[in-house]
Scaffold this active site. Structure first.
Site, PDB file in Angstrom:
ATOM      1  NE  ARG A  16      -2.350  -0.055   3.616  1.00  0.00           N
ATOM      2  CZ  ARG A  16      -1.812   0.806   4.461  1.00  0.00           C
ATOM      3  NH1 ARG A  16      -1.830   2.093   4.207  1.00  0.00           N
ATOM      4  NH2 ARG A  16      -1.235   0.388   5.568  1.00  0.00           N
ATOM      5  CE1 TYR A  45       1.611  -7.659  -3.527  1.00  0.00           C
ATOM      6  CE2 TYR A  45       0.936  -6.186  -1.780  1.00  0.00           C
ATOM      7  CZ  TYR A  45       1.501  -7.375  -2.182  1.00  0.00           C
ATOM      8  OH  TYR A  45       1.948  -8.286  -1.258  1.00  0.00           O
ATOM      9  CE  LYS A  98      -6.014  -2.216   5.187  1.00  0.00           C
ATOM     10  NZ  LYS A  98      -6.322  -2.776   6.509  1.00  0.00           N
ATOM     11  CG  HIS A 132      -7.341  -0.647  10.635  1.00  0.00           C
ATOM     12  ND1 HIS A 132      -6.061  -0.298  10.972  1.00  0.00           N
ATOM     13  CD2 HIS A 132      -7.230  -1.775   9.889  1.00  0.00           C
ATOM     14  CE1 HIS A 132      -5.210  -1.168  10.465  1.00  0.00           C
ATOM     15  NE2 HIS A 132      -5.897  -2.069   9.799  1.00  0.00           N
ATOM     16  CB  SER A 149       1.606  -1.982  10.871  1.00  0.00           C
ATOM     17  OG  SER A 149       0.712  -1.549   9.888  1.00  0.00           O
ATOM     18  CB  CYS A 174       0.373  -4.073  17.339  1.00  0.00           C
ATOM     19  SG  CYS A 174       1.340  -2.553  17.376  1.00  0.00           S
ATOM     20  CG  ASP A 225      -7.813  -5.432   8.005  1.00  0.00           C
ATOM     21  OD1 ASP A 225      -6.986  -4.932   8.782  1.00  0.00           O
ATOM     22  OD2 ASP A 225      -7.954  -5.056   6.833  1.00  0.00           O
ATOM     23  NE  ARG A 233      -0.174  -7.692   3.099  1.00  0.00           N
ATOM     24  CZ  ARG A 233      -0.877  -7.000   3.996  1.00  0.00           C
ATOM     25  NH1 ARG A 233      -1.965  -7.522   4.539  1.00  0.00           N
ATOM     26  NH2 ARG A 233      -0.486  -5.810   4.374  1.00  0.00           N
TER      27      ARG A 233
END
Length: 618
Positions: free
Chosen positions: A85, A225, A234, A254, A278, A280, A305, A400
């Site tokens: 991203r 991507y 998103k 989120h 991110s 975590c 997510d 991914r």
């Protein structure tokens, strides 16, 4: 008198099951602009998916993996310039720059449309234009939203079929006049007559991910991507949906959603939603497996997510996971860190930028303690452990997997309930080596919003190249809020005040370290010990003690069975310690974010900051 202008000819090639005249007209308009070789409407069927994957194999975009080791699974390798991203190429084109706010990239919408018209003029020459009606959330749910994505990428078609409810059923539900969010995507690589295509087409010079909040439009150019191209994720589910939520009185967040069922006779099942920046452990928490001491508890997954959350008639908040699949980060995922994730990756997976084993399986860093003796890396080059010792990774750090959510062993029986599940608590957490205690309950909704608004997490090398710098990421929405962040805080405050039964709000920190730099908290499955206390607090059954930050559990308020030797009362005291001097510095650091927001910062948050400062100095 002039005759009225004729309606544009229908060039949409729409099948009979598409009855929405506005949709057909819009597709015709994009086709006239982008000039594809042909138009295909996606019906979302398994046969269509299989056909699409076969075409991707034939074109070199997909490598079919071993049917024995990974049935019906594929590996894609993206262009090295198109691997993640891109926040710096993501824009909120609201009419007013102030509406976008200082935490978003803004461009004038009129100028942006001129740019897009230039970029999209002929951008699909030589390619197929796919039309994908999709539903974020169960079709017909009062919390769901409908989008239609146009794309010239078959990789996007295959991925959207996994990630969303996509195809004919959505178009039929749209009927003749229901609303939808138009999403336009192109890899930005037109083909001249006779030109040979590449395995991963993209535009190396120019990439744009653009949102028009007022008209609820999404345009993406140049990247093939992930969230740059799968526009339901998103782009719609957070940036555009957050604006919808503000205007209509709900929340688009989120967040993961998980369920906790206590042992029989010990209370009702509760659901909580949790937000983490991110790196975590968000996915690990969403699929948590409790330790043996909690064998009678059952933890289930609604989503890992994104959460869409609306008020119910009973004064509570109800949430759905609007996605149908998981687009997860592979590196670091293992039997030790996330056994449920490893179990769901057995088949029907699209892998992107992982390494390939000689026998047609996949591998990534962290998957096993020892790497295989030989691999083909994410760029198609030979790789050995010696290369790894030199710092060359076999899988890209952002590699991914795209997999149907239904394959996750911990999916909750109600994960597709169109009414959603009731949320009892919000949990916010970041990666902090000091200052922030293990768990704190906010004394009030306003205090909780302050906690979430000032959420900070220490950066890792994978995020910024710098380690240990605290980056403010309010509610883990810094990159995803589609409007002014100050107004977003105000929306949260209003939502809580309007609820008869507002959820409790907690902050957690699994990453506090001791003087030697070692983690104090074991994490992973043992996070269940904190979740149990949170669940009991929501049920009014667990004790806690007041601190300047909020309510915290004492050592005796948590269950230690199974790790008594690993974590002593003294170590727990360090996990729970409130360093007043450090917190004065922490409060001062909040000013940088608040100063950016200026007049859009709600007065209630400024007041909460003052009250916390007073408690710390008392």
């Amino acid at each position: 008198m002039n005759a009225p202008a004729a309606a544009p000819a229908d060039q949409s090639n729409a099948p009979a099951w598409v009855r929405h005249r506005g949709l057909r007209q819009w597709v015709s308009e994009i086709a006239r602009l982008a000039k594809p070789e042909r138009i295909v409407w996606c019906d979302g069927s398994e046969a269509e998916y299989d056909r699409c994957c076969a075409e991707l194999v034939a074109s070199g975009t997909f490598i079919r993996l071993s049917e024995k080791r990974r049935p019906n699974s594929y590996l894609a390798r993206s262009h090295p310039s198109d691997v993640a991203r891109m926040e710096d190429r993501t824009f909120i084109c609201s009419k007013s720059e102030e509406d976008a706010g200082p935490t978003n990239n803004w461009l004038d919408p009129i100028e942006m449309r001129r740019t897009l018209n230039r970029l999209f003029d002929g951008c699909m020459r030589g390619r197929t234009m796919y039309v994908m009606p999709f539903s974020m959330g169960p079709i017909g749910s009062p919390i769901a939203q409908i989008g239609v994505e146009i794309s010239d990428s078959p990789y996007v078609v295959a991925s959207m079929r996994v990630m969303t409810r996509m195809g004919r059923a959505v178009a039929e539900w749209l009927g003749e006049d229901r609303d939808f969010v138009p999403c336009v995507h192109s890899v930005g690589a037109p083909l001249a007559a006779g030109q040979k295509d590449v395995s991963w087409p993209c535009n190396e010079q120019e990439k744009w991910i653009v949102h028009f909040p007022e008209t609820r439009e999404i345009w993406s150019f140049g990247s093939g991507y992930g969230g740059n191209a799968l526009l339901g994720k998103k782009c719609l589910a957070l940036r555009i949906a957050s604006v919808m939520a503000r205007d209509e009185g709900w929340l688009a967040e989120h967040m993961l959603i998980l369920g906790m069922q206590p042992p029989a006779g010990e209370g009702e099942k509760i659901y909580l939603a949790a937000a983490f920046p991110s790196a975590c452990g968000k996915t690990n928490l969403a699929m948590l497996i409790p330790p043996p001491a909690f064998a009678q508890w059952k933890v289930t997954t609604i989503g890992e997510d994104i959460a869409w959350i609306k008020p119910g008639k009973d004064g509570r908040l109800y949430a759905i996971n609007p996605e149908y699949g998981l687009f997860g980060v592979a590196p670091g995922t293992s039997e030790q860190t996330n056994p449920n994730a490893m179990k769901m990756l057995h088949s029907n997976v699209i892998y992107t930028n992982v390494a390939l084993t000689p026998d047609g399986d996949v591998w990534w860093e962290g998957m096993t303690d020892q790497p295989p003796a030989r691999l083909t890396d994410w760029q198609g080059r030979e790789w050995t452990p010696e290369e790894g010792k030199k710092g060359r990774l076999a899988a890209h750090p952002n590699a991914r997997f795209t997999v149907p959510a239904a394959q996750c062993p911990s999916m909750d029986p109600n994960w597709q309930d169109p009414a959603g599940v009731p949320i009892s608590a919000f949990v916010f957490g970041g990666r902090r080596s000091s200052t922030v205690p293990l768990v704190v309950e906010a004394p009030s909704w306003e205090d909780g919003v302050y906690m979430a608004a000032t959420l900070g997490s220490e950066t890792t090398a994978a995020i910024t190249g710098k380690v240990g710098v605290v980056r403010r990421d309010p509610m883990a929405m810094l990159a995803f809020c589609g409007y002014n962040m100050g107004d977003y805080f105000g929306h949260w405050l209003r939502m809580g005040r309007a609820l008869a039964r507002a959820p409790k709000i907690f902050r957690v920190n699994w990453f506090r370290r001791d003087a030697n730099g070692k983690f104090l908290w074991p994490g992973f499955g043992d996070n269940m010990r904190v979740l149990q206390w949170i669940a009991r607090r929501c049920q009014g059954e667990a004790a806690g003690t007041a601190t300047p930050l909020g309510i915290m559990p004492r050592f005796e308020d948590l269950t230690w069975t199974g790790i008594e030797a690993k974590l002593t009362p003294a170590q727990y005291a360090e996990l729970a310690r409130v360093d007043r001097a450090a917190w004065k510095e922490e409060l001062a650091s909040h000013d940088e974010l608040f100063a950016k927001l200026g007049a859009h910062l709600p007065e209630a948050l400024e007041a909460r900051r003052g009250e916390m400062h007073a408690r710390l100095t008392a």
